[in-house]
Design a protein around this motif. Sequence first.
Motif, PDB file in Angstrom:
ATOM      1  N   GLU A 109       0.836  -1.205   0.000  1.00 44.40           N
ATOM      2  CA  GLU A 109       0.000   0.000   0.000  1.00 44.40           C
ATOM      3  C   GLU A 109       0.868   1.251   0.000  1.00 44.40           C
ATOM      4  O   GLU A 109       0.597   2.216  -0.734  1.00 44.40           O
ATOM      5  CB  GLU A 109      -0.918  -0.012   1.225  1.00 44.40           C
ATOM      6  N   TRP A 135       1.105   4.011  -3.044  1.00 44.84           N
ATOM      7  CA  TRP A 135       0.808   5.413  -2.762  1.00 44.84           C
ATOM      8  C   TRP A 135       1.972   6.303  -3.207  1.00 44.84           C
ATOM      9  O   TRP A 135       1.765   7.334  -3.846  1.00 44.84           O
ATOM     10  CB  TRP A 135       0.508   5.600  -1.283  1.00 44.84           C
ATOM     11  N   ASN A 172       1.915   6.613  -6.937  1.00 41.02           N
ATOM     12  CA  ASN A 172       0.821   7.459  -7.406  1.00 41.02           C
ATOM     13  C   ASN A 172       1.068   8.939  -7.156  1.00 41.02           C
ATOM     14  O   ASN A 172       0.464   9.784  -7.807  1.00 41.02           O
ATOM     15  CB  ASN A 172      -0.502   7.047  -6.757  1.00 41.02           C
ATOM     16  N   HIS A 173       1.944   9.252  -6.197  1.00 39.49           N
ATOM     17  CA  HIS A 173       2.198  10.648  -5.857  1.00 39.49           C
ATOM     18  C   HIS A 173       3.539  11.160  -6.358  1.00 39.49           C
ATOM     19  O   HIS A 173       3.866  12.327  -6.147  1.00 39.49           O
ATOM     20  CB  HIS A 173       2.068  10.845  -4.340  1.00 39.49           C
ATOM     21  N   THR A 207      -3.601   2.517 -10.485  1.00 37.01           N
ATOM     22  CA  THR A 207      -4.252   2.716  -9.201  1.00 37.01           C
ATOM     23  C   THR A 207      -5.226   1.592  -8.922  1.00 37.01           C
ATOM     24  O   THR A 207      -5.842   1.044  -9.826  1.00 37.01           O
ATOM     25  CB  THR A 207      -5.015   4.058  -9.162  1.00 37.01           C
TER      26      THR A 207
END
Length: 92
Positions: free
Chosen positions: A74, A78, A81-82, A90
Amino acid sequence: MGNANVAPGFFCSEARIGTVEGGEAGVLVWKSDQLVAVLTRIDEEAYSTKGKWFLETGFGLLNGLHKNFDTIEEAVLWVGNHTFPELVATAD
């Protein structure tokens, strides 16, 4: 964990992070040859967070952000994705 591939385009390597005396278990998150984040495993009983992962520090777009995650997968998703959202699918 060793050098585990945990999200597309990213890999992790274990490290001892010097945040407390003796260090604590941590993971360096890499995108190719770029270090993008440092995660630490939470060993504290307080706040029911033992065994979770903490974004200790991030670079670039993650600079100054801190967040807890239930799993290393996780956390790395994350981070992906950032930092490089076009490279990581995603989860729904």
